[in-house]
Design a protein around this motif. Structure first.
Motif, PDB file in Angstrom:
ATOM      1  N   SER A  17       0.765  -1.303  -0.125  1.00 26.84           N
ATOM      2  CA  SER A  17       0.044  -0.096   0.091  1.00 26.84           C
ATOM      3  C   SER A  17       0.909   1.345  -0.122  1.00 26.84           C
ATOM      4  O   SER A  17       1.634   1.445   0.950  1.00 26.84           O
ATOM      5  N   ALA A  18       0.537   1.931  -1.223  1.00 25.92           N
ATOM      6  CA  ALA A  18       1.444   3.311  -1.043  1.00 25.92           C
ATOM      7  C   ALA A  18       1.002   4.211  -0.190  1.00 25.92           C
ATOM      8  O   ALA A  18      -0.422   4.561   0.003  1.00 25.92           O
ATOM      9  N   HIS A  19       1.786   5.235   0.246  1.00 22.43           N
ATOM     10  CA  HIS A  19       1.655   6.335   1.065  1.00 22.43           C
ATOM     11  C   HIS A  19       2.186   7.755   0.474  1.00 22.43           C
ATOM     12  O   HIS A  19       3.251   7.775   0.759  1.00 22.43           O
ATOM     13  N   ASP A  20       1.469   8.199  -0.333  1.00 23.68           N
ATOM     14  CA  ASP A  20       1.972   9.176  -1.195  1.00 23.68           C
ATOM     15  C   ASP A  20       1.639  10.358  -0.524  1.00 23.68           C
ATOM     16  O   ASP A  20       0.724  11.255  -0.683  1.00 23.68           O
ATOM     17  N   ARG A  21       2.713  11.271   0.079  1.00 27.05           N
ATOM     18  CA  ARG A  21       2.533  12.292   0.729  1.00 27.05           C
ATOM     19  C   ARG A  21       2.147  13.475   0.156  1.00 27.05           C
ATOM     20  O   ARG A  21       1.524  14.392   0.506  1.00 27.05           O
ATOM     21  N   ASN A  22       2.936  13.811  -1.048  1.00 26.93           N
ATOM     22  CA  ASN A  22       2.737  14.740  -1.873  1.00 26.93           C
ATOM     23  C   ASN A  22       1.798  14.738  -3.065  1.00 26.93           C
ATOM     24  O   ASN A  22       1.588  15.672  -3.704  1.00 26.93           O
ATOM     25  N   ILE A  23       1.042  13.841  -2.882  1.00 25.57           N
ATOM     26  CA  ILE A  23      -0.245  13.645  -3.983  1.00 25.57           C
ATOM     27  C   ILE A  23       0.289  13.909  -5.448  1.00 25.57           C
ATOM     28  O   ILE A  23      -0.438  14.369  -6.235  1.00 25.57           O
ATOM     29  N   ASN A  24       1.566  13.239  -5.878  1.00 28.51           N
ATOM     30  CA  ASN A  24       2.019  13.303  -7.334  1.00 28.51           C
ATOM     31  C   ASN A  24       1.595  11.898  -7.902  1.00 28.51           C
ATOM     32  O   ASN A  24       2.147  11.682  -8.992  1.00 28.51           O
ATOM     33  N   LEU A  25       0.897  10.868  -6.986  1.00 28.82           N
ATOM     34  CA  LEU A  25       0.395   9.657  -7.717  1.00 28.82           C
ATOM     35  C   LEU A  25       1.749   8.652  -7.979  1.00 28.82           C
ATOM     36  O   LEU A  25       1.566   7.797  -8.764  1.00 28.82           O
ATOM     37  N   ASP A 132       8.292   1.194 -11.854  1.00 30.24           N
ATOM     38  CA  ASP A 132       7.604   0.098 -11.567  1.00 30.24           C
ATOM     39  C   ASP A 132       6.095   0.191 -11.418  1.00 30.24           C
ATOM     40  O   ASP A 132       5.672   0.891 -10.536  1.00 30.24           O
ATOM     41  N   THR A 133       5.229  -0.170 -12.641  1.00 32.83           N
ATOM     42  CA  THR A 133       3.850   0.278 -12.363  1.00 32.83           C
ATOM     43  C   THR A 133       2.878  -0.878 -11.812  1.00 32.83           C
ATOM     44  O   THR A 133       1.973  -0.618 -11.690  1.00 32.83           O
ATOM     45  N   ARG A 134       3.772  -2.177 -11.415  1.00 36.22           N
ATOM     46  CA  ARG A 134       2.957  -3.311 -10.970  1.00 36.22           C
ATOM     47  C   ARG A 134       3.307  -3.267  -9.426  1.00 36.22           C
ATOM     48  O   ARG A 134       2.670  -4.213  -8.868  1.00 36.22           O
ATOM     49  N   LYS A 135       4.057  -2.741  -8.877  1.00 42.48           N
ATOM     50  CA  LYS A 135       4.559  -3.103  -7.527  1.00 42.48           C
ATOM     51  C   LYS A 135       3.459  -2.518  -6.250  1.00 42.48           C
ATOM     52  O   LYS A 135       3.261  -3.268  -5.335  1.00 42.48           O
ATOM     53  N   ILE A 136       2.396  -1.617  -6.714  1.00 43.90           N
ATOM     54  CA  ILE A 136       1.468  -1.000  -5.653  1.00 43.90           C
ATOM     55  C   ILE A 136       0.402  -1.551  -5.969  1.00 43.90           C
ATOM     56  O   ILE A 136       0.031  -2.019  -6.870  1.00 43.90           O
ATOM     57  N   GLY A 137      -0.391  -2.044  -4.734  1.00 39.37           N
ATOM     58  CA  GLY A 137      -1.581  -2.320  -4.706  1.00 39.37           C
ATOM     59  C   GLY A 137      -1.993  -3.920  -5.201  1.00 39.37           C
ATOM     60  O   GLY A 137      -2.363  -4.034  -6.115  1.00 39.37           O
ATOM     61  N   LYS A 138      -1.094  -4.727  -4.031  1.00 41.93           N
ATOM     62  CA  LYS A 138      -1.465  -6.195  -4.601  1.00 41.93           C
ATOM     63  C   LYS A 138      -2.281  -6.899  -3.673  1.00 41.93           C
ATOM     64  O   LYS A 138      -2.815  -6.461  -2.392  1.00 41.93           O
ATOM     65  N   PHE A 139      -3.307  -7.949  -4.172  1.00 48.35           N
ATOM     66  CA  PHE A 139      -3.968  -8.744  -3.540  1.00 48.35           C
ATOM     67  C   PHE A 139      -5.080  -8.001  -2.588  1.00 48.35           C
ATOM     68  O   PHE A 139      -5.143  -8.311  -1.531  1.00 48.35           O
ATOM     69  N   ILE A 140      -5.742  -6.760  -3.252  1.00 49.06           N
ATOM     70  CA  ILE A 140      -6.718  -6.112  -2.393  1.00 49.06           C
ATOM     71  C   ILE A 140      -7.783  -7.307  -1.983  1.00 49.06           C
ATOM     72  O   ILE A 140      -8.456  -7.658  -3.087  1.00 49.06           O
ATOM     73  N   SER A 141      -8.093  -7.326  -0.705  1.00 43.42           N
ATOM     74  CA  SER A 141      -8.956  -8.207  -0.409  1.00 43.42           C
ATOM     75  C   SER A 141      -9.845  -7.940   0.732  1.00 43.42           C
ATOM     76  O   SER A 141      -9.944  -6.913   1.480  1.00 43.42           O
ATOM     77  N   THR A 142     -11.165  -8.932   0.912  1.00 44.12           N
ATOM     78  CA  THR A 142     -11.837  -8.705   1.986  1.00 44.12           C
ATOM     79  C   THR A 142     -12.171 -10.149   2.316  1.00 44.12           C
ATOM     80  O   THR A 142     -11.809 -11.035   1.403  1.00 44.12           O
ATOM     81  N   LYS A 143     -12.988 -10.382   3.358  1.00 41.72           N
ATOM     82  CA  LYS A 143     -13.167 -11.787   3.828  1.00 41.72           C
ATOM     83  C   LYS A 143     -14.623 -12.136   3.379  1.00 41.72           C
ATOM     84  O   LYS A 143     -15.465 -11.103   3.182  1.00 41.72           O
ATOM     85  N   ALA A 144     -14.573 -13.180   2.977  1.00 40.57           N
ATOM     86  CA  ALA A 144     -15.882 -13.851   2.357  1.00 40.57           C
ATOM     87  C   ALA A 144     -16.953 -14.157   3.223  1.00 40.57           C
ATOM     88  O   ALA A 144     -16.596 -14.278   4.501  1.00 40.57           O
ATOM     89  N   VAL A 145     -18.163 -13.862   2.924  1.00 40.35           N
ATOM     90  CA  VAL A 145     -19.368 -13.865   3.950  1.00 40.35           C
ATOM     91  C   VAL A 145     -19.411 -15.512   4.280  1.00 40.35           C
ATOM     92  O   VAL A 145     -19.371 -16.223   3.423  1.00 40.35           O
TER      93      VAL A 145
END
Length: 189
Positions: A17-25, A132-145
Motif C-alpha cells: 500500500s502506497a503512502h503518497d505524501r505529496n499526492i503526485n501519484l 515499476d507500475t505493478r508494485k503497488i496495490g497487490k491482493f486487495i482483499s476482503t473476507k468472504a461472507v
C-alpha cells in the motif's frame, strides 16, 4: 457503526500500500550516483494497510459513482484541514478520477501509484532510472461472507496490468513487411 445502521460495510486489506505524501501519484525513491538511498521523500510503501468500504448512493457525485466507497478510520494525512479519508468511490479510483473530492487521489495512489527510482545529482538535477507500475496495490482483499476465505477485490480498484508478450521476427520478415508497406503507400498515392 455503519453496519448497525444497516449500511453494508466490509473491511479491505491492500498489500504493498502506497503512502503518497505529496499526492503526485507516484512513490519516489532517491539514490545517489553510488546507489545509496537518500531520504529526500516522505513517500513510503507499507506492507499492508486496512480500511473499510461501505455501500452508498452518491447524489453528490452522480450515480456513476454509486456503490462501494472507501472510508479510512486511521488516516495519516489531513484532508481539508482534518484527519479524515473518504468516502472515496471505488469506481472513481478505478477510472482514475483523481480530481474528485473525498480523497480519491490519495486512495488511487495507495493502490495504483508508480514506484519511481531517481538518481539525485543536485538540487536542480535528477534522472529517472526505473519505474515499476505493478508494485503497488497487490491482493486487495476482503473476507468472504460465512467463511474465513479471502475474496480478491483488486478488480474493483484497478484494471489488470497489460502483460508483456515477447515479439520476435526475423530480419527477413521485417524487410518483407517494409516492402508490403511501400506497396500500400504507392497504391494509395
Amino acid at each position: 457503526v455503519l453496519r448497525s445502521l444497516g449500511i453494508p460495510t466490509r473491511v479491505i486489506t491492500n498489500f504493498n500500500s502506497a503512502h503518497d505524501r505529496n499526492i503526485n501519484l507516484s512513490i519516489d525513491k532517491y539514490i545517489d550516483a553510488s546507489g545509496k538511498t537518500l531520504h529526500l521523500s516522505e513517500d513510503s510503501v507499507w506492507n499492508f494497510h486496512v480500511w473499510n468500504e461501505s455501500w452508498f448512493i452518491r447524489r453528490d457525485l452522480g450515480s456513476f459513482y454509486d456503490g462501494w466507497q472507501v472510508l479510512d478510520a486511521t488516516p495519516q494525512e489531513k484532508s481539508k484541514g482534518i484527519y479524515q479519508c473518504g468516502p472515496a468511490s471505488t469506481r472513481a479510483i478505478k477510472e482514475g478520477d483523481v480530481n474528485l473530492d473525498y480523497d480519491s487521489s490519495f486512495v488511487f495512489a495507495a493502490v495504483n501509484a508508480d514506484y519511481v527510482t531517481w538518481i539525485h545529482y543536485s538540487k536542480k538535477r535528477k534522472e529517472r532510472i526505473y519505474s515499476d507500475t505493478r508494485k503497488i496495490g497487490k491482493f486487495i482483499s476482503t473476507k468472504a461472507v460465512g467463511t474465513n476465505s479471502r475474496v480478491d477485490v483488486t478488480a474493483n480498484y484497478k484494471y489488470s496490468e497489460a502483460k508483456e508478450v515477447p515479439f520476435k521476427i526475423s530480419y527477413t520478415q521485417y524487410k518483407d513487411s517494409l516492402k508490403e508497406d511501400r506497396k500500400i503507400l504507392v497504391t494509395a498515392l
